[in-house]
Design an enzyme around this catalytic site. Structure first.
Site, PDB file in Angstrom:
ATOM      1  CB  CYS A 116      -1.309   0.096   1.183  1.00  0.00           C
ATOM      2  SG  CYS A 116      -2.173  -0.839   0.673  1.00  0.00           S
ATOM      3  CG  HIS A 256      -3.545   3.798   1.895  1.00  0.00           C
ATOM      4  ND1 HIS A 256      -3.566   3.718   0.787  1.00  0.00           N
ATOM      5  CD2 HIS A 256      -3.523   3.167   2.748  1.00  0.00           C
ATOM      6  CE1 HIS A 256      -3.926   2.002   0.780  1.00  0.00           C
ATOM      7  NE2 HIS A 256      -3.753   1.825   2.213  1.00  0.00           N
ATOM      8  CG  ASN A 286      -6.371  -0.533   1.133  1.00  0.00           C
ATOM      9  OD1 ASN A 286      -5.934   0.102  -0.054  1.00  0.00           O
ATOM     10  ND2 ASN A 286      -5.991  -0.802   1.921  1.00  0.00           N
TER      11      ASN A 286
HETATM   12  N1  COA Z   1     -18.418  -8.094   9.845  1.00  0.00           N
HETATM   13  C1  COA Z   1     -18.354  -8.410  10.713  1.00  0.00           C
HETATM   14  N2  COA Z   1     -17.697  -8.726  11.634  1.00  0.00           N
HETATM   15  C2  COA Z   1     -16.541  -9.342  11.518  1.00  0.00           C
HETATM   16  C3  COA Z   1     -15.901  -9.280  10.479  1.00  0.00           C
HETATM   17  C4  COA Z   1     -16.802  -8.582   9.234  1.00  0.00           C
HETATM   18  N3  COA Z   1     -16.435  -7.726   8.110  1.00  0.00           N
HETATM   19  N4  COA Z   1     -14.743  -9.503  10.451  1.00  0.00           N
HETATM   20  C5  COA Z   1     -14.768  -9.371  11.609  1.00  0.00           C
HETATM   21  N5  COA Z   1     -15.517 -10.172  12.459  1.00  0.00           N
HETATM   22  C6  COA Z   1     -15.462  -9.555  13.626  1.00  0.00           C
HETATM   23  C7  COA Z   1     -13.786 -10.608  14.084  1.00  0.00           C
HETATM   24  O1  COA Z   1     -14.756 -11.991  14.248  1.00  0.00           O
HETATM   25  C8  COA Z   1     -14.254 -10.406  15.689  1.00  0.00           C
HETATM   26  O2  COA Z   1     -15.562 -11.487  16.089  1.00  0.00           O
HETATM   27  P1  COA Z   1     -14.898 -12.279  17.984  1.00  0.00           P
HETATM   28  O3  COA Z   1     -15.208 -10.897  19.073  1.00  0.00           O
HETATM   29  O4  COA Z   1     -16.439 -12.210  18.166  1.00  0.00           O
HETATM   30  O5  COA Z   1     -13.785 -12.635  17.852  1.00  0.00           O
HETATM   31  C9  COA Z   1     -14.960  -8.967  15.414  1.00  0.00           C
HETATM   32  O6  COA Z   1     -15.641  -8.512  14.988  1.00  0.00           O
HETATM   33  C10 COA Z   1     -13.144  -7.674  16.423  1.00  0.00           C
HETATM   34  O7  COA Z   1     -12.663  -8.161  15.389  1.00  0.00           O
HETATM   35  P2  COA Z   1     -11.162  -7.301  14.879  1.00  0.00           P
HETATM   36  O8  COA Z   1     -10.329  -7.242  13.451  1.00  0.00           O
HETATM   37  O9  COA Z   1     -11.036  -7.340  16.329  1.00  0.00           O
HETATM   38  O10 COA Z   1     -11.999  -6.200  14.577  1.00  0.00           O
HETATM   39  P3  COA Z   1     -10.918  -4.734  14.292  1.00  0.00           P
HETATM   40  O11 COA Z   1     -11.902  -3.962  14.919  1.00  0.00           O
HETATM   41  O12 COA Z   1      -9.498  -4.907  14.675  1.00  0.00           O
HETATM   42  O13 COA Z   1     -11.542  -4.375  12.778  1.00  0.00           O
HETATM   43  C11 COA Z   1     -10.481  -4.542  10.844  1.00  0.00           C
HETATM   44  C12 COA Z   1     -11.107  -5.594  11.594  1.00  0.00           C
HETATM   45  C13 COA Z   1      -9.931  -5.729  10.077  1.00  0.00           C
HETATM   46  C14 COA Z   1     -11.704  -3.667  10.018  1.00  0.00           C
HETATM   47  C15 COA Z   1      -9.018  -3.611  11.290  1.00  0.00           C
HETATM   48  O14 COA Z   1      -8.795  -4.626  12.368  1.00  0.00           O
HETATM   49  C16 COA Z   1      -8.338  -3.220  10.365  1.00  0.00           C
HETATM   50  O15 COA Z   1      -8.580  -2.314   9.885  1.00  0.00           O
HETATM   51  N6  COA Z   1      -6.714  -3.047  10.056  1.00  0.00           N
HETATM   52  C17 COA Z   1      -6.100  -2.762   8.914  1.00  0.00           C
HETATM   53  C18 COA Z   1      -6.337  -3.029   7.653  1.00  0.00           C
HETATM   54  C19 COA Z   1      -5.711  -2.858   6.634  1.00  0.00           C
HETATM   55  O16 COA Z   1      -5.498  -1.788   6.845  1.00  0.00           O
HETATM   56  N7  COA Z   1      -4.754  -2.977   5.904  1.00  0.00           N
HETATM   57  C20 COA Z   1      -4.804  -2.595   4.873  1.00  0.00           C
HETATM   58  C21 COA Z   1      -2.901  -2.212   4.837  1.00  0.00           C
HETATM   59  S1  COA Z   1      -2.591  -1.110   3.978  1.00  0.00           S
END
Ligand code: COA
Length: 332
Positions: A116, A256, A286
């Site tokens: 990214c 970004h 993204n």
């Molecule tokens: N819909 C509903 N629930 C979801 C889900 C979705 N699409 N994806 C994950 N969950 C659930 C998980 O299973 C978890 O459930 P649990 O508490 O029962 O285990 C809960 O939501 C929280 O998951 P978590 O991964 O801790 O969520 P988060 O707040 O960290 O959000 C992302 C997830 C991926 C959106 C976030 O971590 C993120 O944006 N990370 C950076 C990603 C990024 O920028 N990537 C590219 C970099 S360039």
């Protein structure tokens, strides 16, 4: 003669027509519109539905948009830098194919991959060529067909990514406008947190890697989030301090577009008011290498000559950084 600086002098963009909404994703994986919006800020993304077309198609359309808008002759382009994490094919340069197809037959080109951060790092590369005086027109394209590497059964990744492309032209400037400073970093300790496991030289494609579904992008979202928030904010703060820029003096933040919460945290550290923080994540998600030029394209009408813009990105590798640029033109 005044010192040569590298200015952005034109912008182009392209996104495919198909809109993948959160509502449609609800029918594909166990997720819901409200969760996606509150956790990421994304409402919809664009997908290139045509299986016969790769990232080059998006890049060519963005480059053609720029060429038309700026009314430049493709024969005058010296160099094409193709920032992408989804090259059409391994080995054969996507930039070469793009150059030929836009009629830039006097140019050479190559691909530049830093996940990214590809476009941000590409800005540094493009600027260095211009500042050296060696080339006069460097076309930097950021394009990714993320749908080609996303597993639409993995709710942790498929909700985030979309397809798109943007292009900018770098040219010499003699008024001190353009790229002013950069802070770019990598940390290889992060590579297992955001990656495609197989298909490279370390784990070449085999029947096993296909059966084990190791050819799509996977991430440990929480870890990536934590590193992204800290490093993007640190980089922006550092570049502001190093250039004695106050929050009042920053006209725009072009971040970004990975997660609205990461952008908000960065803007908050910079103490920037919301109106200066440019976002289109709700419409495109993204798009990896295309996020920064897509923001430039969507908000180009607001920019004035001399505006102070801070760019920031974070990506796989890990890779991240910030660039300080002075905008070089008023839109006609
Ligand atoms: N819909 C509903 N629930 C979801 C889900 C979705 N699409 N994806 C994950 N969950 C659930 C998980 O299973 C978890 O459930 P649990 O508490 O029962 O285990 C809960 O939501 C929280 O998951 P978590 O991964 O801790 O969520 P988060 O707040 O960290 O959000 C992302 C997830 C991926 C959106 C976030 O971590 C993120 O944006 N990370 C950076 C990603 C990024 O920028 N990537 C590219 C970099 S360039």
């Amino acid at each position: 003669m005044n010192k040569i600086t590298a200015a952005i002098t034109a912008v182009g963009a392209y996104v495919p027509d198909f809109v993948l909404t959160n509502k449609i994703l609800e029918t594909m994986v166990d997720t819901n519109d409200e969760w996606i919006i509150t956790r990421t800020g994304i409402k919809e993304r664009r997908i290139l539905k045509d299986d016969t077309k790769g990232t080059s198609y998006l890049a060519i359309r963005a480059a053609q948009d720029l060429i038309k808008k700026a009314n430049i002759d493709p024969l005058d382009i010296d160099l094409i830098l193709m920032a992408t994490a989804t090259a059409d094919m391994p080995v054969a340069s996507t930039a070469a194919y793009v150059a030929t197809n836009i009629g830039a037959t006097n140019a050479f080109g190559y691909d530049l991959q830093a996940a990214c951060s590809s476009f941000l790092f590409g800005m540094s590369t493009a600027a260095a060529y211009i500042e050296s005086g060696r080339y006069k027109k460097v076309l930097l394209i950021g394009a990714d067909k993320m749908s080609s590497i996303v597993d639409y059964k993995d709710r942790a990744t498929c909700i985030i990514f979309g397809d798109g492309a943007g292009a900018v032209l770098f040219e010499p400037n003699y008024e001190g406008l353009g790229l002013q400073d950069e802070y770019l970093r990598t940390d290889g300790e992060g590579r297992d947190f955001l990656k495609i496991h197989a298909g490279g030289s370390l784990y070449p494609t085999s029947i096993e890697t296909i059966n084990d579904n190791l050819h799509n992008i996977v991430q440990e979202g929480k870890t990536v989030f934590k590193f992204a928030v800290t490093n993007m904010a640190d980089a922006c703060e550092l570049i502001m301090k190093r250039n004695n820029l106050t929050n009042q003096e920053v006209t725009w933040l072009v971040p970004h577009q990975a997660n609205k919460r990461i952008i908000d945290a960065t803007a908050s550290r910079m103490n920037l008011e919301d109106s200066k923080v440019l976002m289109n994540i709700e419409r495109y998600g993204n798009t990896t290498s295309a996020t920064l030029p897509l923001v430039l394209s969507d908000f180009e009408h607001l920019f004035k000559k001399g505006d102070t813009i801070i760019f920031a990105a974070f990506g796989g590798g890990f890779s991240w950084g910030s660039i300080y640029l002075k905008w070089a033109y008023d839109k006609q």
